[in-house]
Design a protein around this motif. Structure first.
Motif, PDB file in Angstrom:
ATOM      1  N   LEU A  30      31.729  30.825  32.325  1.00 17.47           N
ATOM      2  CA  LEU A  30      32.751  31.267  31.379  1.00 17.47           C
ATOM      3  C   LEU A  30      33.900  30.275  31.299  1.00 17.47           C
ATOM      4  CD1 LEU A  30      32.918  35.088  32.179  1.00 17.47           C
ATOM      5  CD2 LEU A  30      31.672  33.944  30.332  1.00 17.47           C
ATOM      6  N   ALA A  31      34.334  29.779  32.432  1.00 17.88           N
ATOM      7  CA  ALA A  31      35.426  28.797  32.433  1.00 17.88           C
ATOM      8  C   ALA A  31      35.021  27.537  31.681  1.00 17.88           C
ATOM      9  CB  ALA A  31      35.835  28.459  33.867  1.00 17.88           C
ATOM     10  N   GLY A  32      33.785  27.106  31.858  1.00 18.61           N
ATOM     11  CA  GLY A  32      33.304  25.921  31.165  1.00 18.61           C
ATOM     12  C   GLY A  32      33.246  26.128  29.663  1.00 18.61           C
ATOM     13  N   MET A  33      32.771  27.304  29.223  1.00 16.56           N
ATOM     14  CA  MET A  33      32.744  27.599  27.787  1.00 16.56           C
ATOM     15  C   MET A  33      34.156  27.608  27.215  1.00 16.56           C
ATOM     16  SD  MET A  33      29.825  30.434  27.055  1.00 16.56           S
ATOM     17  CE  MET A  33      29.977  31.439  28.524  1.00 16.56           C
ATOM     18  N   ARG A  34      35.069  28.261  27.921  1.00 19.03           N
ATOM     19  CA  ARG A  34      36.460  28.304  27.440  1.00 19.03           C
ATOM     20  C   ARG A  34      37.054  26.900  27.351  1.00 19.03           C
ATOM     21  NH1 ARG A  34      36.905  33.153  31.095  1.00 19.03           N
ATOM     22  NH2 ARG A  34      37.018  34.929  29.700  1.00 19.03           N
ATOM     23  N   ALA A  35      36.789  26.071  28.346  1.00 11.94           N
ATOM     24  CA  ALA A  35      37.329  24.708  28.359  1.00 11.94           C
ATOM     25  C   ALA A  35      36.788  23.877  27.201  1.00 11.94           C
ATOM     26  CB  ALA A  35      37.016  24.026  29.694  1.00 11.94           C
ATOM     27  N   ARG A  36      35.479  23.961  26.942  1.00 18.40           N
ATOM     28  CA  ARG A  36      34.883  23.168  25.856  1.00 18.40           C
ATOM     29  C   ARG A  36      35.390  23.616  24.495  1.00 18.40           C
ATOM     30  NH1 ARG A  36      30.617  23.706  29.367  1.00 18.40           N
ATOM     31  NH2 ARG A  36      29.542  25.272  28.116  1.00 18.40           N
ATOM     32  N   VAL A  37      35.471  24.926  24.270  1.00 15.67           N
ATOM     33  CA  VAL A  37      35.960  25.419  22.984  1.00 15.67           C
ATOM     34  C   VAL A  37      37.435  25.062  22.816  1.00 15.67           C
ATOM     35  CG1 VAL A  37      36.402  27.496  21.622  1.00 15.67           C
ATOM     36  CG2 VAL A  37      34.213  27.213  22.774  1.00 15.67           C
ATOM     37  N   SER A  38      38.215  25.204  23.864  1.00 13.59           N
ATOM     38  CA  SER A  38      39.636  24.851  23.810  1.00 13.59           C
ATOM     39  C   SER A  38      39.832  23.364  23.521  1.00 13.59           C
ATOM     40  CB  SER A  38      40.309  25.224  25.129  1.00 13.59           C
ATOM     41  OG  SER A  38      41.644  24.828  25.119  1.00 13.59           O
ATOM     42  N   LYS A  39      38.962  22.536  24.066  1.00 15.31           N
ATOM     43  CA  LYS A  39      39.064  21.078  23.886  1.00 15.31           C
ATOM     44  C   LYS A  39      39.019  20.680  22.417  1.00 15.31           C
ATOM     45  CE  LYS A  39      37.082  16.760  25.524  1.00 15.31           C
ATOM     46  NZ  LYS A  39      36.116  16.168  26.453  1.00 15.31           N
ATOM     47  N   VAL A  40      38.302  21.446  21.607  1.00 10.17           N
ATOM     48  CA  VAL A  40      38.221  21.135  20.178  1.00 10.17           C
ATOM     49  C   VAL A  40      39.090  22.080  19.343  1.00 10.17           C
ATOM     50  CG1 VAL A  40      35.982  20.017  20.301  1.00 10.17           C
ATOM     51  CG2 VAL A  40      36.086  22.486  19.906  1.00 10.17           C
ATOM     52  N   GLY A  41      40.028  22.776  19.998  1.00  7.32           N
ATOM     53  CA  GLY A  41      40.997  23.601  19.283  1.00  7.32           C
ATOM     54  C   GLY A  41      40.467  24.925  18.787  1.00  7.32           C
ATOM     55  N   GLY A  42      39.376  25.402  19.367  1.00  7.92           N
ATOM     56  CA  GLY A  42      38.775  26.647  18.899  1.00  7.92           C
ATOM     57  C   GLY A  42      39.194  27.859  19.705  1.00  7.92           C
ATOM     58  N   THR A  43      38.593  28.976  19.349  1.00 10.33           N
ATOM     59  CA  THR A  43      38.835  30.233  20.052  1.00 10.33           C
ATOM     60  C   THR A  43      37.505  30.789  20.523  1.00 10.33           C
ATOM     61  OG1 THR A  43      38.702  31.522  17.998  1.00 10.33           O
ATOM     62  CG2 THR A  43      40.894  30.802  18.707  1.00 10.33           C
ATOM     63  N   ILE A  44      37.554  31.571  21.590  1.00 12.40           N
ATOM     64  CA  ILE A  44      36.349  32.183  22.140  1.00 12.40           C
ATOM     65  C   ILE A  44      36.661  33.638  22.457  1.00 12.40           C
ATOM     66  CG2 ILE A  44      36.846  31.472  24.514  1.00 12.40           C
ATOM     67  CD1 ILE A  44      33.764  31.026  24.807  1.00 12.40           C
ATOM     68  N   ARG A  45      35.679  34.501  22.227  1.00 12.74           N
ATOM     69  CA  ARG A  45      35.805  35.920  22.534  1.00 12.74           C
ATOM     70  C   ARG A  45      34.603  36.314  23.383  1.00 12.74           C
ATOM     71  NH1 ARG A  45      33.715  39.013  18.150  1.00 12.74           N
ATOM     72  NH2 ARG A  45      31.938  39.064  19.525  1.00 12.74           N
ATOM     73  N   ILE A  46      34.873  36.942  24.505  1.00 11.01           N
ATOM     74  CA  ILE A  46      33.800  37.395  25.394  1.00 11.01           C
ATOM     75  C   ILE A  46      33.929  38.903  25.554  1.00 11.01           C
ATOM     76  CG2 ILE A  46      32.824  37.229  27.719  1.00 11.01           C
ATOM     77  CD1 ILE A  46      34.161  34.367  27.770  1.00 11.01           C
ATOM     78  N   ARG A  47      32.858  39.608  25.166  1.00 11.66           N
ATOM     79  CA  ARG A  47      32.832  41.065  25.304  1.00 11.66           C
ATOM     80  C   ARG A  47      31.646  41.431  26.179  1.00 11.66           C
ATOM     81  NH1 ARG A  47      33.806  43.057  19.112  1.00 11.66           N
ATOM     82  NH2 ARG A  47      35.961  42.365  18.964  1.00 11.66           N
ATOM     83  N   SER A  48      31.922  42.215  27.202  1.00 12.67           N
ATOM     84  CA  SER A  48      30.870  42.663  28.097  1.00 12.67           C
ATOM     85  C   SER A  48      31.376  43.860  28.879  1.00 12.67           C
ATOM     86  CB  SER A  48      30.474  41.542  29.068  1.00 12.67           C
ATOM     87  OG  SER A  48      29.339  41.921  29.821  1.00 12.67           O
ATOM     88  N   ALA A  49      30.441  44.588  29.430  1.00 13.03           N
ATOM     89  CA  ALA A  49      30.756  45.701  30.318  1.00 13.03           C
ATOM     90  C   ALA A  49      29.521  45.954  31.161  1.00 13.03           C
ATOM     91  CB  ALA A  49      31.124  46.952  29.530  1.00 13.03           C
ATOM     92  N   PRO A  50      29.713  46.390  32.394  1.00 10.35           N
ATOM     93  CA  PRO A  50      28.555  46.677  33.233  1.00 10.35           C
ATOM     94  C   PRO A  50      27.579  47.619  32.526  1.00 10.35           C
ATOM     95  CG  PRO A  50      30.560  46.745  34.533  1.00 10.35           C
ATOM     96  CD  PRO A  50      30.974  46.634  33.092  1.00 10.35           C
ATOM     97  N   GLY A  51      26.317  47.209  32.471  1.00 14.61           N
ATOM     98  CA  GLY A  51      25.274  47.994  31.835  1.00 14.61           C
ATOM     99  C   GLY A  51      25.214  47.885  30.323  1.00 14.61           C
TER     100      GLY A  51
END
Length: 83
Positions: A30-51
């Motif tokens: 997750l940190a890597g995805m956030r870093a790569r998207v941030s590097k190009v000025g983008g936004t990321i949304r992560i939605r999850s919940a157990p099960g």
């Protein structure tokens, strides 16, 4: 993944076991995805919940990454660099 003249969007979903995003701290995924998207000025949304599986969506406006076309941004975000 979709792309227009101004925006690149990608969504990845699964129906796996899910997790609590606020407490997910192990690994670099997750940190890597956030870093790569941030590097190009983008936004990321992560939605999850157990099960409940996981959805990861990112959006990058081409104008936010000067000199970067949609294909080079896609490679940077997904780490699919040419050989």
């Amino acid at each position: 993944m979709t792309s227009s003249d101004t925006v690149l969007r990608a969504t990845i979903s699964d129906d796996g076991c899910g997790f609590e995003p606020a407490t997910a701290t192990s690994g670099y995924g997750l940190a890597g995805m956030r870093a790569r998207v941030s590097k190009v000025g983008g936004t990321i949304r992560i939605r999850s919940a157990p099960g409940a599986g996981t959805d990861v969506a990112h959006r990058v406006a081409h104008a936010e990454a000067p000199g970067k076309g949609p294909e080079s941004i896609r490679r940077m975000v997904t780490r699919e660099f040419p050989t």
